[in-house]
Design an enzyme around this catalytic site. Structure first.
Site, PDB file in Angstrom:
ATOM      1  N   HIS A   1      22.742  23.906  -6.712  1.00  0.00           N
ATOM      2  CA  HIS A   1      23.515  24.100  -7.940  1.00  0.00           C
ATOM      3  C   HIS A   1      24.644  23.072  -7.992  1.00  0.00           C
ATOM      4  O   HIS A   1      25.822  23.385  -7.858  1.00  0.00           O
ATOM      5  CB  HIS A   1      24.069  25.516  -7.975  1.00  0.00           C
ATOM      6  CG  HIS A   1      24.692  25.888  -9.278  1.00  0.00           C
ATOM      7  ND1 HIS A   1      24.031  25.793 -10.479  1.00  0.00           N
ATOM      8  CD2 HIS A   1      25.921  26.366  -9.579  1.00  0.00           C
ATOM      9  CE1 HIS A   1      24.824  26.202 -11.453  1.00  0.00           C
ATOM     10  NE2 HIS A   1      25.984  26.543 -10.928  1.00  0.00           N
TER      11      HIS A   1
ATOM     12  N   SER B   1      27.294  24.774 -15.345  1.00  0.00           N
ATOM     13  CA  SER B   1      27.006  26.145 -14.955  1.00  0.00           C
ATOM     14  C   SER B   1      27.371  27.075 -16.119  1.00  0.00           C
ATOM     15  O   SER B   1      26.815  26.937 -17.201  1.00  0.00           O
ATOM     16  CB  SER B   1      27.769  26.490 -13.674  1.00  0.00           C
ATOM     17  OG  SER B   1      27.294  27.661 -13.106  1.00  0.00           O
TER      18      SER B   1
END
Length: 714
Positions: A687, A572
């Site tokens: 995610h 991320s």
């Protein structure tokens, strides 16, 4: 249970664990060309996430990479070991206190999507294997509805705790469908509340009324893709009949709602208008209307206890004739806040030192449980409030050198549940009673042989002289000859602290095979409070990358490893870190694992939820910030004439937060320049590393196969 406030902010900070989970002067060639202009980007077509052309490219890339990595003789064993750990029933059944029972969501080989189940407190607190009763089987629901449902949690009406809002995501996206569930009948409520798919937040105002922030009309979203309109929805009303009570601006990051309740019957319904990712305006919904609180913008209401709003300060605050410093935990009287929201008074609950930071805050019936970091080591304290308003701390006696997390509290009981873990210490669960006495309920068996390993903490000196702490997990008696395959991990952003956590899969697949693991507590995180984070915001961000490189150089100088055997890992925001380190210091590593990353920093505001992170990274609309982003953007700073380590770049198609676009375009540029790389895209999973246990284990096996090939074989 611990409260979260601004969903977009909390959602972004999905921390890929190391078990899943600078700058010295850049090489002259790394700055030889000007950044790629956004309007001349030849790979914009890969930003169309589900287009046939993009998905054809993804499948071809997956086939190329998996043909190599899955064919490695280590991969089958790694996959088997990772899956065994992921599907093992030897996991702590973390639970929430709801309606007089303990409720747990559980996934295993027989329940891939998961079951929601309950057990009596006495059975759970006995510390053995509770006798669970399954109330909701998500696999059966998904099969019946022909849907790819992923559990996103449940929020129950606080006073009666019999009705809950269950959030279900299609394939792991942040966007979710919300349905009312009747706990006592064990089924979705007939004619109950149903909120169609959206990035939304919904809370109970009372048993027959919700307050909801969502996309009410098509396109009624902020530039970041989140809600900014809040409405009241009463039982039996269609969405079209909901009444608007608050409206933010399309330029906001997000407007979200949350509720807080305490044991004395106080109730606070909050609206947070996220002006930027780190700045928000907080208002109370009262019978007399909306009351905007005169809190600083970098402050978060984290709990309600004994009629006091508990506020975590991320900036200094002067109010009521008193001065409060950033990092403090303070209390504001709820009744006074309703009466005079423009003239708040506060008292200090906890004031951290320069090497401490507040992590979590959650109330029970009898006390306020606060976890803190002390030089990146976990601590927990119960605070009680006397009749004169003074706060008294009672430390909870717990093992040292671990991370401490609040797994659950309830305003209906004096019981709190904590989770402890260290790099080599498996997770354990502790029950804390009303007198702040803690006892261990259960502990996991070891998932790998840690008897040959030890942990040390060192410090590296960054370019400005700041000492950067880092942990090294390594074999006992390790020869300092620079030969040890080493994975260096960091996150470095969004005020997120990285602490010692049990290594699990990494321990089995990496440490047991002689590898070394390093966790760097670089700036950008929250390990030492807001100032540690703010040191690397926007155009100051280069210091974060300097910190990481400083740790790497220190590892080499100590002869723990060498550049030949050093690999790096991050996801991320940490994926951006990996990309920057690869382009700024291509000769410092031999492996770069870039997980669900941001990489195109000239277009990040136009991809997925990227516009919400301007508060962290800056904006291309600001000339100075654009110039800095152009300088560090990994996608813009790849060059044909530089020898880079062979990177593993991976992402997921369903990631609607960062988006797969960054990873795709970076890989396409590597291919164009003839730079060797691996690319892998999980088709499901949001995610993270996959939508279910099998997918996540498969991704882990790919990663450690990659690291073994790069750091152990050559």
């Amino acid at each position: 249970m611990p409260r979260l406030t601004l969903p977009a902010r909390a959602a972004f900070v999905v921390l890929l664990t190391a078990g899943a989970a600078l700058a010295q002067t850049a090489p002259a060639s790394a700055g030889a060309s000007s950044p790629i202009a956004a309007d001349a980007d030849p790979y914009v077509w890969l930003e169309k996430v589900d287009s046939p052309e993009a998905m054809s490219w993804v499948r071809a890339e997956n086939q190329k990479s998996l043909a190599v990595l899955e064919a490695d003789p280590r991969f089958p064993k790694f996959n088997e070991q990772a899956l065994a750990i992921a599907q093992s029933n030897e996991r702590i059944p973390f639970a929430h206190q709801i309606d007089g029972k303990l409720w747990n969501f559980w996934q295993d080989a027989q329940h891939v999507r998961g079951i929601w189940r309950a057990t009596p407190p006495a059975d759970y607190d006995a510390g053995g294997a509770p006798a669970w009763k399954t109330v909701l089987d998500l696999d059966k629901v998904a099969a019946t509805e022909h849907a790819n449902w992923v559990w996103q949690g449940a929020q129950c009406e606080a006073q009666h705790e019999n009705m809950c809002l269950v959030s279900l995501s299609d394939g792991g996206e942040d966007a979710a469908t919300v349905r009312e569930f009747d706990l006592r009948k064990g089924r979705f409520a007939s004619g109950g509340f149903v909120l169609p798919k959206s990035k939304q937040s919904a809370v109970w105002e009372n048993p027959n009324s919700l307050v909801v922030a969502r996309e009410w009309k098509p396109g009624e979203l902020t530039a970041s893709g989140y809600a900014y309109v809040v409405k009241r929805l009463r039982r039996g009303q269609p969405l079209s009949a909901a009444t608007e009570i608050f409206r933010g601006q399309p330029s906001d990051v997000q407007v979200a709602v949350s509720t807080l309740d305490d044991a004395k019957g106080h109730h606070a319904l909050l609206i947070q208008r996220g002006v930027t990712f780190f700045e928000s305006e907080t208002s109370l919904v009262t019978p007399a209307g909306i009351r905007k609180l005169a809190l600083p913008r970098k402050a978060t209401v984290v709990e309600l206890f004994d009629g006091q709003l508990i506020v975590k300060l991320d900036e200094d605050w002067a109010t009521g004739g008193a001065q409060f410093s950033q990092g403090m935990l303070v209390a504001v009287d709820l009744a006074q806040a309703i009466a005079r929201p423009d003239a708040l008074r506060a008292t200090v609950v906890f004031a951290p030192t320069a090497r401490q930071a507040v992590e979590q805050v959650s109330g029970t019936k009898t006390g306020l449980v606060v976890t803190t970091l002390d030089n990146v080591r976990g601590r927990a304290t119960v605070f009680t409030r006397s009749k004169d308003g003074a706060w008294t701390p009672t430390p909870i006696a717990l093992p040292d050198n671990t991370a401490v997390d609040i797994s659950d509290t309830s305003m209906h009981t004096g019981t709190a549940y904590l989770t402890l873990a260290g790099f080599l210490q498996p997770q354990s669960q502790w029950r804390v009673d009303a007198s702040a006495q803690a006892g261990q309920l259960r502990s996991l068996p070891a998932q790998f042989d840690a008897s040959r390993d030890e942990v040390e903490q060192f410090e590296a000196t960054s370019t400005d002289g700041t000492k950067i702490p880092y942990f090294v997990v390594h074999p006992k008696g390790m020869a300092l000859d620079g030969s040890h395959p080493t994975i260096l991990y960091a996150y470095g952003g969004f005020l997120v602290s990285r602490t010692p956590q049990y290594l699990g899969t990494m321990g089995k697949l990496w440490l047991e095979n002689g590898g070394v693991y390093v966790l760097a507590n670089i700036r950008g995180g929250g390990e030492f409070g807001p100032a540690w984070h703010e040191a690397g915001l926007k155009t100051k961000r280069q210091i974060i990358y300097d910190d990481f490189a400083a740790v790497a150089h220190d590892l080499v100088d100590r002869r723990i490893t060498s550049t030949r055997h050093l690999g790096i890992m991050g996801g991320s925001n940490g994926g951006l870190l990996m990309g920057v380190e690869m382009t700024e210091h291509p000769d410092l590593w031999n492996a770069v694992d870039i997980q669900v990353p941001l990489l195109d920093m000239l277009r990040f505001e136009q991809i997925a939820a990227g516009a919400s992170w301007v508060g962290e990274y800056g904006s291309v609309a600001n000339p100075d910030e654009r110039a800095f982003l152009a300088k560090i953007s990994p996608y813009a700073n790849l060059h044909r004439d530089v020898k880079y380590p062979k990177a593993l770049v991976w992402t997921t198609t369903k990631d609607d937060r960062v988006g797969p676009q960054h990873a795709r375009k970076f890989a396409a540029r590597l291919s164009e320049y003839g730079i060797p790389y691996y690319y892998y895209e999980v088709i499901e999973g949001g995610h993270g590393a996959g939508a279910n246990l099998k997918e996540r284990a498969h991704t882990s096996a790919i990663e450690y196969t990659y690291f073994a090939r790069q750091l152990m074989d050559q």
